[in-house]
Write a protein that holds these residues in place. Structure first.
Motif, PDB file in Angstrom:
ATOM      1  N   ILE A 131       1.247  -0.272  -5.043  1.00  0.00           N
ATOM      2  CA  ILE A 131       2.436  -0.251  -5.901  1.00  0.00           C
ATOM      3  C   ILE A 131       2.971  -1.671  -6.005  1.00  0.00           C
ATOM      4  CG2 ILE A 131       4.773   0.648  -6.208  1.00  0.00           C
ATOM      5  CD1 ILE A 131       4.006   2.999  -4.427  1.00  0.00           C
ATOM      6  N   ALA A 144       5.718   5.273   0.212  1.00  0.00           N
ATOM      7  CA  ALA A 144       5.335   6.101  -0.941  1.00  0.00           C
ATOM      8  C   ALA A 144       5.948   5.625  -2.248  1.00  0.00           C
ATOM      9  CB  ALA A 144       5.711   7.553  -0.691  1.00  0.00           C
ATOM     10  N   ALA A 145       7.173   5.103  -2.212  1.00  0.00           N
ATOM     11  CA  ALA A 145       7.846   4.633  -3.427  1.00  0.00           C
ATOM     12  C   ALA A 145       9.051   3.798  -3.037  1.00  0.00           C
ATOM     13  CB  ALA A 145       8.289   5.810  -4.285  1.00  0.00           C
ATOM     14  N   ARG A 178       0.848  -1.195   0.000  1.00  0.00           N
ATOM     15  CA  ARG A 178       0.000   0.000   0.000  1.00  0.00           C
ATOM     16  C   ARG A 178       0.879   1.239   0.000  1.00  0.00           C
ATOM     17  NH1 ARG A 178      -3.317   0.487   4.663  1.00  0.00           N
ATOM     18  NH2 ARG A 178      -4.361   2.108   3.500  1.00  0.00           N
ATOM     19  N   LYS A 179       0.562   2.178  -0.869  1.00  0.00           N
ATOM     20  CA  LYS A 179       1.337   3.412  -0.984  1.00  0.00           C
ATOM     21  C   LYS A 179       1.299   4.206   0.318  1.00  0.00           C
ATOM     22  CE  LYS A 179       2.340   6.971  -4.336  1.00  0.00           C
ATOM     23  NZ  LYS A 179       2.137   7.359  -5.725  1.00  0.00           N
ATOM     24  N   ASP A 199       1.695   1.441 -10.404  1.00  0.00           N
ATOM     25  CA  ASP A 199       1.420   2.372  -9.318  1.00  0.00           C
ATOM     26  C   ASP A 199       0.110   3.061  -9.669  1.00  0.00           C
ATOM     27  OD1 ASP A 199       1.185   4.425  -7.493  1.00  0.00           O
ATOM     28  OD2 ASP A 199       3.238   5.167  -7.749  1.00  0.00           O
ATOM     29  N   THR A 229       9.684  -0.241 -10.710  1.00  0.00           N
ATOM     30  CA  THR A 229       8.265  -0.183 -10.353  1.00  0.00           C
ATOM     31  C   THR A 229       7.486  -0.514 -11.616  1.00  0.00           C
ATOM     32  OG1 THR A 229       8.647   1.491  -8.676  1.00  0.00           O
ATOM     33  CG2 THR A 229       6.403   1.294  -9.525  1.00  0.00           C
TER      34      THR A 229
END
Length: 100
Positions: free
Chosen positions: A92, A64-65, A59-60, A87, A84
């Motif tokens: 993601i 976040a990344a 989960r983002k 997204d 990646t």
């Protein structure tokens, strides 16, 4: 409502919690709930094929990344982020290789 749905999906499908370490000794994020998919299917010039990559989905809101070269530690395994691949702003998925 969407966040609640994603939370429920991850709660039912997760393999457990991993630790993410950014490349070059960067930030460490613990407790990222991940879904691990071995033999990831990927798109290529010849169409869809089964790869040696491992897909890791999270989960983002928890992370976040993930950067190329970052590492997810899960149990006795370490997975190095290659790229990646999806997204959608909420979930993601990164293609990773098992670190020897």
């Amino acid at each position: 409502m969407r966040d609640r749905m994603h939370s429920r999906v991850v709660a039912h499908l997760k393999d457990g919690a991993a630790q993410y370490t950014a490349p070059a000794g960067g930030a460490v994020v613990s407790g990222v709930e991940v879904i691990i998919d071995h033999n990831l299917m990927q798109n290529g010039p010849e169409g869809v094929f089964r790869s040696d990559a491992v897909g890791i989905t999270w989960r983002k809101a928890q992370l976040a990344a993930a950067q190329r070269g970052g590492v997810f530690a899960f149990g006795d395994e370490a997975y190095v982020v290659e790229e990646t691949i999806t997204d959608d702003g909420h979930m993601i998925t990164a293609a990773c290789m098992v670190q020897p």
